[in-house]
Design a protein around this motif. Structure first.
Motif, PDB file in Angstrom:
ATOM      1  N   LEU A   1      22.918  12.577  64.084  1.00 59.43           N
ATOM      2  CA  LEU A   1      21.613  12.022  64.474  1.00 59.43           C
ATOM      3  C   LEU A   1      20.475  12.771  63.796  1.00 59.43           C
ATOM      4  O   LEU A   1      19.450  12.183  63.451  1.00 59.43           O
ATOM      5  N   GLY A   2      20.651  14.069  63.621  1.00 56.05           N
ATOM      6  CA  GLY A   2      19.609  14.841  62.954  1.00 56.05           C
ATOM      7  C   GLY A   2      19.387  14.360  61.539  1.00 56.05           C
ATOM      8  O   GLY A   2      18.251  14.095  61.119  1.00 56.05           O
ATOM      9  N   ASP A  48      16.376  12.316  59.771  1.00 56.79           N
ATOM     10  CA  ASP A  48      15.775  12.964  58.603  1.00 56.79           C
ATOM     11  C   ASP A  48      15.682  11.985  57.435  1.00 56.79           C
ATOM     12  O   ASP A  48      14.645  11.862  56.777  1.00 56.79           O
ATOM     13  N   LEU A  49      16.795  11.299  57.165  1.00 61.52           N
ATOM     14  CA  LEU A  49      16.826  10.365  56.036  1.00 61.52           C
ATOM     15  C   LEU A  49      15.847   9.215  56.244  1.00 61.52           C
ATOM     16  O   LEU A  49      15.153   8.802  55.309  1.00 61.52           O
ATOM     17  N   ALA A  50      15.789   8.703  57.465  1.00 53.32           N
ATOM     18  CA  ALA A  50      14.857   7.606  57.745  1.00 53.32           C
ATOM     19  C   ALA A  50      13.425   8.036  57.459  1.00 53.32           C
ATOM     20  O   ALA A  50      12.641   7.290  56.854  1.00 53.32           O
ATOM     21  N   ALA A  61      12.156   5.895  63.589  1.00 54.49           N
ATOM     22  CA  ALA A  61      13.281   6.064  62.671  1.00 54.49           C
ATOM     23  C   ALA A  61      14.162   4.833  62.601  1.00 54.49           C
ATOM     24  O   ALA A  61      15.184   4.837  61.917  1.00 54.49           O
ATOM     25  N   GLY A  62      13.777   3.762  63.300  1.00 51.77           N
ATOM     26  CA  GLY A  62      14.539   2.521  63.267  1.00 51.77           C
ATOM     27  C   GLY A  62      15.757   2.572  64.189  1.00 51.77           C
ATOM     28  O   GLY A  62      16.186   3.643  64.635  1.00 51.77           O
ATOM     29  N   GLY A  63      16.291   1.412  64.500  1.00 49.41           N
ATOM     30  CA  GLY A  63      17.494   1.352  65.322  1.00 49.41           C
ATOM     31  C   GLY A  63      17.309   1.875  66.724  1.00 49.41           C
ATOM     32  O   GLY A  63      18.274   2.343  67.349  1.00 49.41           O
ATOM     33  N   GLY A  64      16.078   1.825  67.230  1.00 47.23           N
ATOM     34  CA  GLY A  64      15.822   2.328  68.573  1.00 47.23           C
ATOM     35  C   GLY A  64      15.669   3.825  68.670  1.00 47.23           C
ATOM     36  O   GLY A  64      15.591   4.380  69.777  1.00 47.23           O
ATOM     37  N   LEU A  65      15.601   4.504  67.518  1.00 48.83           N
ATOM     38  CA  LEU A  65      15.453   5.961  67.477  1.00 48.83           C
ATOM     39  C   LEU A  65      14.023   6.346  67.120  1.00 48.83           C
ATOM     40  O   LEU A  65      13.395   5.707  66.274  1.00 48.83           O
ATOM     41  N   ALA A  66      13.525   7.394  67.744  1.00 48.31           N
ATOM     42  CA  ALA A  66      12.239   7.989  67.358  1.00 48.31           C
ATOM     43  C   ALA A  66      12.464   9.481  67.189  1.00 48.31           C
ATOM     44  O   ALA A  66      13.161  10.110  67.994  1.00 48.31           O
ATOM     45  N   ARG A  67      11.869  10.050  66.155  1.00 46.17           N
ATOM     46  CA  ARG A  67      12.096  11.452  65.822  1.00 46.17           C
ATOM     47  C   ARG A  67      10.786  12.235  65.885  1.00 46.17           C
ATOM     48  O   ARG A  67       9.779  11.844  65.297  1.00 46.17           O
ATOM     49  N   TYR A  68      10.821  13.330  66.629  1.00 47.08           N
ATOM     50  CA  TYR A  68       9.689  14.254  66.667  1.00 47.08           C
ATOM     51  C   TYR A  68       9.676  15.085  65.392  1.00 47.08           C
ATOM     52  O   TYR A  68      10.722  15.395  64.817  1.00 47.08           O
ATOM     53  N   ALA A  76       6.130   6.653  71.802  1.00 41.71           N
ATOM     54  CA  ALA A  76       7.289   6.157  71.062  1.00 41.71           C
ATOM     55  C   ALA A  76       7.961   5.002  71.798  1.00 41.71           C
ATOM     56  O   ALA A  76       8.390   4.025  71.182  1.00 41.71           O
ATOM     57  N   ALA A  77       8.043   5.109  73.124  1.00 39.48           N
ATOM     58  CA  ALA A  77       8.660   4.041  73.898  1.00 39.48           C
ATOM     59  C   ALA A  77       7.805   2.772  73.858  1.00 39.48           C
ATOM     60  O   ALA A  77       8.333   1.665  73.702  1.00 39.48           O
ATOM     61  N   GLU A  78       6.497   2.938  73.968  1.00 44.43           N
ATOM     62  CA  GLU A  78       5.598   1.783  74.037  1.00 44.43           C
ATOM     63  C   GLU A  78       5.374   1.145  72.663  1.00 44.43           C
ATOM     64  O   GLU A  78       5.430  -0.082  72.516  1.00 44.43           O
ATOM     65  N   ALA A  79       5.137   1.954  71.646  1.00 39.26           N
ATOM     66  CA  ALA A  79       4.749   1.425  70.336  1.00 39.26           C
ATOM     67  C   ALA A  79       5.946   1.099  69.445  1.00 39.26           C
ATOM     68  O   ALA A  79       5.895   0.153  68.659  1.00 39.26           O
ATOM     69  N   PHE A  80       7.027   1.892  69.550  1.00 34.83           N
ATOM     70  CA  PHE A  80       8.174   1.708  68.664  1.00 34.83           C
ATOM     71  C   PHE A  80       9.361   1.056  69.374  1.00 34.83           C
ATOM     72  O   PHE A  80      10.342   0.703  68.718  1.00 34.83           O
ATOM     73  N   GLY A  81       9.289   0.935  70.683  1.00 29.59           N
ATOM     74  CA  GLY A  81      10.426   0.417  71.437  1.00 29.59           C
ATOM     75  C   GLY A  81      11.617   1.352  71.390  1.00 29.59           C
ATOM     76  O   GLY A  81      12.775   0.914  71.484  1.00 29.59           O
ATOM     77  N   ALA A  82      11.366   2.658  71.265  1.00 28.42           N
ATOM     78  CA  ALA A  82      12.452   3.626  71.117  1.00 28.42           C
ATOM     79  C   ALA A  82      13.192   3.815  72.437  1.00 28.42           C
ATOM     80  O   ALA A  82      12.572   4.050  73.483  1.00 28.42           O
TER      81      ALA A  82
END
Length: 259
Positions: free
Chosen positions: A6-7, A11-13, A183-190, A216-222
């Protein structure tokens, strides 16, 4: 090559959002950032698994072939657990082995020491972003083109709607900051949790973590928030107090450029 960590997934995203090129060589990825060639973790190889004993020199040669102008060496390992023994060839070549902890949570919790005095808001104006760069200088003790490029890259991501940077201000002065990226796919990265050395232990980082997680939950749907931390640093306790739990390890080898 399908990345499991996941890290490194996140990172790649983020590197791709920043303009990096990723080339799949089958058993490793080449990550290249033409606009920021001195950023170690924007210019690295990601190995598909732990290198076999006796292959250290070959991997170093492969890095040199992929990055002939680089003065650093950066190798990530797509593994979630540490092996019983680290390949000695990398250490003998002057590379440092680095281990980090990947933490995740579905929803942040209010920090136990929330700061109610500072103004918590997104970075938007030219002055905000200049202060963001200056805070990086105070945190890391150096000034260089890398921090300028980093600040410009952060701002481009926010303007594209793929990230938000939040700051804690007192009397108009930025004292702490962090970013959260889609980060896409329901993921958000700090990213880059930084607090002015003169303003630590005021609950600023935890307060920012909570605010960014809600965004992140509201704007990205993470549905899954991801943060990577040094297990030896005190900041990891802040993240755990906000609801994050250890999920995986993240492992890499690095040799810095000569000063």
């Amino acid at each position: 090559m399908r990345v499991k960590s996941l890290g490194f997934q996140t990172d790649l995203a983020l590197r791709v959002l920043e303009g990096a090129e990723v080339t799949d060589r089958g058993h490793y990825l080449v990550v290249r950032s033409p606009g920021n060639p001195t950023f170690y973790w924007g210019n690295f190889l990601l190995l598909a698994g732990w290198p076999e004993p006796g292959t250290g020199d070959a991997w170093l040669a492969r890095f040199a072939a992929e990055f002939p102008q680089a003065e650093h060496v950066a190798l990530g390992v797509d593994a979630m657990r540490e092996p019983a023994e680290i390949s000695p060839e990398f250490l003998a070549a002057g590379l440092e082995f680095e281990r980090a902890t990947v933490l995740t949570c579905a929803a942040v919790q209010p920090p136990p020491h929330q700061n109610t005095d500072a103004e918590i808001r997104r970075l938007e104006s030219d002055d905000d972003w200049e202060q963001s760069r200056d805070l990086g200088i105070r945190c890391y003790g150096y000034q260089g083109s890398y921090l300028d490029r980093r600040a410009r890259g952060r701002r481009r991501l926010t303007q594209a709607g793929r990230a938000a940077w939040f700051g804690a201000f007192t009397d108009g002065r930025l004292l702490a900051q962090l970013g959260v990226c889609d980060a896409g796919g329901g993921l958000a990265r700090y990213q880059d949790v930084e607090t002015d050395p003169a303003a630590r232990r005021r609950g600023l980082a935890g307060t920012l973590v909570g605010r960014a997680g809600r965004h992140a939950a509201e704007a990205f749907g993470a549905g899954t928030l991801v943060i990577v931390a040094d297990p030896a640093e005190g900041a990891i306790r802040v993240y755990r107090s906000c609801g994050f739990a250890d999920a995986q390890g993240q492992f890499s080898f690095q040799r810095a450029a000569a000063e």
